[in-house]
Design a protein around this motif. Structure first.
Motif, PDB file in Angstrom:
ATOM      1  N   GLU A   1      34.630  29.198  -5.949  1.00 44.37           N
ATOM      2  CA  GLU A   1      35.976  28.614  -4.967  1.00 44.37           C
ATOM      3  C   GLU A   1      36.819  28.557  -6.393  1.00 44.37           C
TER       4      GLU A   1
ATOM      5  N   ARG B   1      39.856  24.636   8.034  1.00 42.88           N
ATOM      6  CA  ARG B   1      41.098  24.544   7.181  1.00 42.88           C
ATOM      7  C   ARG B   1      41.653  22.904   7.449  1.00 42.88           C
TER       8      ARG B   1
ATOM      9  N   HIS C   1      37.311  33.527   2.853  1.00 39.28           N
ATOM     10  CA  HIS C   1      37.933  32.322   3.182  1.00 39.28           C
ATOM     11  C   HIS C   1      39.166  32.254   2.744  1.00 39.28           C
ATOM     12  N   HIS C   2      39.391  32.777   1.393  1.00 39.54           N
ATOM     13  CA  HIS C   2      40.389  31.851   1.138  1.00 39.54           C
ATOM     14  C   HIS C   2      41.444  33.353   0.745  1.00 39.54           C
TER      15      HIS C   2
ATOM     16  N   THR D   1      43.153  33.500   4.781  1.00 37.19           N
ATOM     17  CA  THR D   1      44.052  31.725   5.133  1.00 37.19           C
ATOM     18  C   THR D   1      44.867  31.959   4.352  1.00 37.19           C
ATOM     19  N   GLN D   2      45.369  32.525   3.373  1.00 36.80           N
ATOM     20  CA  GLN D   2      46.556  32.596   2.256  1.00 36.80           C
ATOM     21  C   GLN D   2      47.470  33.707   2.896  1.00 36.80           C
TER      22      GLN D   2
ATOM     23  N   THR E   1      37.954  31.844  -7.862  1.00 37.19           N
ATOM     24  CA  THR E   1      38.807  32.526  -6.150  1.00 37.19           C
ATOM     25  C   THR E   1      40.085  31.832  -6.446  1.00 37.19           C
ATOM     26  N   LYS E   2      40.449  30.583  -6.729  1.00 37.19           N
ATOM     27  CA  LYS E   2      41.703  30.060  -6.417  1.00 37.19           C
ATOM     28  C   LYS E   2      42.566  30.299  -7.850  1.00 37.19           C
TER      29      LYS E   2
END
Length: 490
Positions: free
Chosen positions: A157, A321, A456-457, A460-461, A160-161
């Protein structure tokens, strides 16, 4: 006296000749009967066999056509001649299980020499018996315990960010390459404890050269892929050996990575200890370097082409989220609850499986369904025909993740990947992207975690426009243009 000796030797020679003749006749008869009981099929042209049509079709977007055409003509067990020469291909579930579950009894790994030279003879892919069991168990311990999986989820995570924070909006990027950077950094951290930097980038470059020569004629001629691969292996060996030497010289420094687990596992070995470490480090890179990035890229490609699936996976992940601080990460329980995300992962692997099959060698003449698989022949249990079985997967070429949501029993969100599969209406024997039997890939759950965390990221972004993209299946699976997309904030 002389005459009697001549008569004796003449008699002995006559008896020996007769015995030799009987043995020859028997051997030819036995060999004929064995060859007569070979599975049906075609061996193609002299020397090259059916390699040209196999490679031509393997490069296409439908590599399963080669075995399917022969399956219609000969059945699910047939002979051919490919990379490793005389080959028996098996394309149905029960036949594949028979080969995979007789590892070390009737069959052993039987890959081309070039692969063994480049990755190393001590790599667990080529090992049998005790060393293979130890290496496999060590990796499974590293990735399977719940505390470690939670730690690995947090690591993926974070990377990834960090990776996504550098992406530009409104301009085209090659998404597969961007994903590759993230998954490579994750692999280097877990394998060697390396942070992103020059050494990590060097390993990436040299390993790509190494993988370019794993399939082909093993000739050390300058300029050939094999020669470049062996030069890259020499450089990578020097890098890994240097890490091992440093750690041995500083036992006071604690390391929690796969390299340390390898060092601890084989520290009692009296011979070839360093080579065992290097070879198994390289096979771990081979298993984990490109595949997670490709799985994720294909998942994005499939979602781009299926708005309904994209909407559902976005809703599932946005629901998690809600009410959370943007800085909060994905918890383990939340990850386990992402049923549709996991279904996308499974369907993506079914459609684009990098491991089309595995190569085994018959340890002795094997009786199978009335046929004989001769000792020394290559056996190729082929997975793609199973993944495109119309009886199990209606409209098999269609991306349809909902097929994985038909539940046989109440699903526990704390179950692992294997248990999750068992609770679906699709039997686990039809899910073979990670092989099976004693050589089932221990990193399968890690690949699932990486994919779920990234998606997931990502969903959602971002919203995005993706160009039409094709799939390359040989010599390694990839998107043709590395998935060009234009990103926008959601």
């Amino acid at each position: 006296m002389v005459d009697s000796r001549i008569m004796v030797w003449t008699s002995i020679a006559g008896i020996a000749g007769a015995l030799w003749l009987v043995a020859l006749v028997y051997w030819r008869s036995w060999r004929f009967r064995k060859l007569e009981r070979l599975p049906p099929g075609s061996m193609g042209w002299p020397l090259i066999g059916e390699l040209i049509p196999y490679v031509t079709i393997a490069r296409s977007e439908a590599p399963y056509i080669f075995p399917m055409e022969r399956e219609k003509k000969y059945g699910t067990v047939f002979k051919t001649s490919l990379l490793t020469g005389k080959t028996i291909m098996i394309t149905d579930v029960e036949g594949v299980k028979f080969v995979l579950h007789n590892e070390g009894v009737l069959f052993e790994s039987g890959y081309p020499r070039s692969l063994k030279d480049v990755l190393g003879e001590h790599a667990m892919l080529f090992q049998h018996g005790e060393l293979h069991k130890r290496m496999h168990a060590m990796l499974k311990r590293f990735v399977s315990s719940t505390p470690l999986k939670k730690h690995l989820t947090r690591e993926m995570e974070l990377l990834t960010k960090q990776g996504m924070s550098t992406w530009s909006r409104g301009t085209k990027i090659l998404l597969q390459d961007e994903i590759q950077r993230i998954t490579h950094d994750f692999l280097m951290k877990q394998l060697f404890g390396l942070e992103p930097g020059k050494l990590s980038a060097t390993i990436f470059e040299e390993f790509n050269r190494l993988m370019g020569g794993i399939i082909g004629i093993p000739l050390m001629i300058p300029g050939t892929p094999y020669h470049r691969a062996m030069k890259a292996r020499k450089k990578l060996t020097k890098i890994i050996s240097g890490m091992v030497a440093f750690r041995r010289s500083r036992p006071d420094i604690e390391h929690k990575d796969i390299l340390n687990a390898l060092i601890e596992e084989i520290k009692q070995e009296e011979r070839d200890a360093d080579q065992i470490i290097v070879d198994n480090a390289l096979i771990n890179i081979a298993n984990a370097e490109g595949i997670p990035a490709v799985i994720i890229a294909f998942a994005v490609k499939n979602l781009s082409e299926n708005p309904k699936a994209l909407e559902q996976i976005r809703e599932e992940n946005l629901a998690i989220r809600k009410g959370k601080d943007p800085s909060e990460g994905l918890t383990w329980n939340e990850y386990m609850s992402l049923d549709f995300t996991h279904a996308v992962f499974n369907e993506t692997l079914r459609l684009a499986n990098g491991a089309q099959g595995v190569m085994r060698k018959a340890l002795k003449d094997v009786e199978f369904r009335g046929y004989v698989i001769p000792k020394g022949w290559t056996v190729l249990p082929y997975f793609l025909n199973i993944h495109f079985d119309e009886k199990m997967f209606p409209q098999p070429t269609k991306f349809h993740p909902w097929r994985w949501l038909e539940v046989l029993s109440t699903t526990s969100h704390s179950c692992n990947f294997a248990t999750w599969l068992q609770q679906r209406s699709i039997p686990s024997s039809y899910v073979l992207p990670f092989g099976g039997g004693a050589r089932l890939c221990p990193g399968q759950e890690l690949a699932k975690v990486q994919t779920a965390v990234f998606l997931h990221h990502f969903v959602t972004q971002f919203r995005w426009e993706a160009e039409p993209e094709k799939v390359i299946n040989f010599p390694k699976i990839s998107t043709k243009n590395h998935l060009p997309v234009v990103l926008h904030d959601l």
